[in-house]
Write a protein that holds these residues in place. Structure first.
Motif, short mmCIF file in Angstrom:
data_model
loop_
_atom_site.label_atom_id
_atom_site.label_comp_id
_atom_site.label_asym_id
_atom_site.label_seq_id
_atom_site.Cartn_x
_atom_site.Cartn_y
_atom_site.Cartn_z
N GLY A 117 0.81 -1.22 0.00
CA GLY A 117 0.00 0.00 0.00
C GLY A 117 0.84 1.27 0.00
N SER A 118 0.20 2.36 -0.43
CA SER A 118 0.85 3.66 -0.49
C SER A 118 -0.19 4.75 -0.25
CB SER A 118 1.51 3.86 -1.86
OG SER A 118 2.08 5.15 -1.97
N GLU A 119 -0.09 5.39 0.89
CA GLU A 119 -0.96 6.52 1.28
C GLU A 119 -2.44 6.14 1.30
OE1 GLU A 119 -0.06 10.11 -0.84
OE2 GLU A 119 1.90 10.33 0.14
N ASP A 120 -2.75 4.87 1.51
CA ASP A 120 -4.14 4.44 1.62
C ASP A 120 -4.82 5.05 2.84
OD1 ASP A 120 -3.96 1.66 -0.25
OD2 ASP A 120 -2.14 2.17 0.84
N LEU A 121 -4.07 5.16 3.93
CA LEU A 121 -4.64 5.69 5.16
C LEU A 121 -4.87 7.20 5.05
CD1 LEU A 121 -2.39 3.70 7.65
CD2 LEU A 121 -4.73 3.15 6.95
N THR A 126 -9.26 2.86 2.92
CA THR A 126 -9.40 1.56 3.57
C THR A 126 -9.20 1.75 5.07
OG1 THR A 126 -8.65 -0.74 3.48
CG2 THR A 126 -6.95 0.97 3.34
N SER A 127 -9.26 0.67 5.80
CA SER A 127 -9.07 0.74 7.25
C SER A 127 -7.68 0.27 7.64
CB SER A 127 -10.12 -0.13 7.96
OG SER A 127 -9.88 -1.51 7.67
N ALA A 128 -7.26 0.67 8.83
CA ALA A 128 -5.97 0.21 9.35
C ALA A 128 -5.97 -1.31 9.51
CB ALA A 128 -5.67 0.90 10.68
N ALA A 129 -7.09 -1.84 9.94
CA ALA A 129 -7.18 -3.29 10.13
C ALA A 129 -6.99 -4.04 8.80
CB ALA A 129 -8.53 -3.66 10.74
N ARG A 130 -7.55 -3.50 7.72
CA ARG A 130 -7.42 -4.15 6.42
C ARG A 130 -5.98 -4.07 5.91
NH1 ARG A 130 -7.87 -8.09 3.04
NH2 ARG A 130 -8.01 -7.49 0.85
N TRP A 157 3.19 11.27 6.93
CA TRP A 157 3.50 11.39 8.35
C TRP A 157 2.24 11.66 9.16
CZ3 TRP A 157 2.62 15.68 11.39
CH2 TRP A 157 2.31 16.88 10.72
N THR A 158 1.27 12.33 8.56
CA THR A 158 0.02 12.62 9.29
C THR A 158 -0.75 11.34 9.58
OG1 THR A 158 -1.09 13.03 7.16
CG2 THR A 158 -0.21 14.94 8.33
N ALA A 159 -0.64 10.34 8.70
CA ALA A 159 -1.30 9.06 8.96
C ALA A 159 -0.61 8.30 10.08
CB ALA A 159 -1.32 8.22 7.68
N TRP A 160 0.73 8.39 10.14
CA TRP A 160 1.46 7.63 11.16
C TRP A 160 1.25 8.18 12.56
CZ3 TRP A 160 2.32 3.12 9.66
CH2 TRP A 160 2.80 2.81 8.38
N VAL A 161 1.00 9.46 12.68
CA VAL A 161 0.80 10.04 14.02
C VAL A 161 -0.65 9.91 14.48
CG1 VAL A 161 2.71 11.65 13.70
CG2 VAL A 161 0.38 12.40 13.20
N ASP A 162 -1.52 9.37 13.63
CA ASP A 162 -2.93 9.18 13.98
C ASP A 162 -3.08 7.89 14.77
OD1 ASP A 162 -5.66 8.77 14.12
OD2 ASP A 162 -6.03 9.24 12.01
N PRO A 163 -3.52 7.95 16.03
CA PRO A 163 -3.66 6.74 16.85
C PRO A 163 -4.56 5.68 16.24
CG PRO A 163 -3.89 8.71 18.20
CD PRO A 163 -3.89 9.17 16.77
N ALA A 164 -5.45 6.08 15.33
CA ALA A 164 -6.35 5.12 14.70
C ALA A 164 -5.61 4.11 13.84
CB ALA A 164 -7.40 5.85 13.86
N ASN A 165 -4.35 4.39 13.50
CA ASN A 165 -3.59 3.53 12.58
C ASN A 165 -2.53 2.70 13.28
OD1 ASN A 165 -5.07 4.55 10.38
ND2 ASN A 165 -3.71 6.33 10.24
#
Length: 285
Positions: A117-121, A126-130, A157-165
């Motif tokens: 994947g690339s920048e899906d989050l 999609t979801s982090a679980a997927r 980087w904004t996706a990585w700092v999101d606790p949802a991921n």
């Protein structure tokens, strides 16, 4: 003698880092890259100032990417950060199949690692679980085939700092961070601080979940043409300065994949090599 030993150790440490470029499977005219096209890409990158030793690809099956790129990589000694496209399930299955075929045909010495994947989050496609499930899926396949490699995910980087991921971080062997001060509206004098803050924030978030895994700098760059974004202004001179103050430092700190090899039609355009495969700006450090 001590100074010579120290210098040798420093050079050895630097050589552990991969200096790469993001390369798409399509030529600027939209056609798919042939094996000869990939060979030209790889030899061009190796001949640039400082020399590039690796590339990051976005897919395996689209444009027969691996079927055409891998033989060229093997013949030139170039290494590949493989990208596996995750959308949709049928596409994902084709991507896995293309990777499986390439491993069966060519082995795995040409592979640096695999990004699922690339920048899906970031795009919320999609979801982090997927994504985590797909990372485990691809890792299981290549391990079963006898070609264990690091498997991770690339995102902003904004996706990585999101606790949802957090589930994605847990699944990763490495984390690929994309960070563009241009898209944060930074000026060139601000750009280095903005980039490294993004890196540090990513590392802090990742370490809180899975301490010690590597942060790869998988996309950054500055556009040479196009529209301004806030205080960020595209130009060759600004791209040149950004390269000098960010790329040249990043190459000393870890694995880096600059963005991007060729990019003629986009607005803004981040390409660093022109139609004649000459650098648009100075890539020396």
């Amino acid at each position: 003698m001590k100074l010579l030993v120290l210098a040798s150790l420093l050079c050895s440490a630097t050589a552990q880092y991969w200096k790469g470029m993001n390369v798409g499977a399509n030529n600027p005219d939209g056609s798919c890259k042939s094996q000869a096209d990939w060979y030209s890409v790889f030899t061009t990158l190796q001949g640039l100032p400082g020399g590039y030793n690796s590339v990051r690809l976005y897919a395996t099956s689209d444009c027969d990417t691996l079927a055409n790129a891998v033989p060229a990589a093997i013949s030139t000694g170039m290494k590949i950060l493989v990208g596996v496209w995750t959308q949709d399930r049928a596409h994902f299955d084709r991507e896995k199949g293309a990777l499986e075929w390439a491993l069966g045909r060519y082995g795995s010495d040409w592979i640096l690692a695999v990004s699922v994947g690339s920048e899906d989050l970031y795009r919320k496609e999609t979801s982090a679980a997927r994504i985590a499930e797909q990372i485990y899926d691809v890792r299981g396949m290549i391990n079963y085939l006898g070609h264990p490699k690091q498997v991770g995910h690339v995102d902003t980087w904004t996706a990585w700092v999101d606790p949802a991921n957090r589930d994605v971080i847990t699944a990763c062997d490495f984390v690929g961070m994309n960070g563009f001060p241009y898209w944060q509206g930074a000026t060139i004098p601000q750009s280095s601080d903005v980039f490294w803050k993004s890196y540090d924030d990513t590392k802090r978030a990742v370490d809180s979940v899975k301490p010690g895994i590597w942060i790869w700098m998988t996309e950054t760059g500055w556009p040479v043409t196009g529209d301004s974004f806030g205080a960020s202004v595209p130009s060759r001179s600004n791209a040149q300065q950004f390269y000098k103050i960010v790329a040249c430092e990043a190459f000393k700190r870890g694995h880096v994949f600059w963005y991007a090899y060729q990019d003629y039609t986009s607005n803004p355009s981040f390409g660093v090599v022109d139609a004649n495969r000459n650098p648009i700006y100075d890539l020396s450090c």
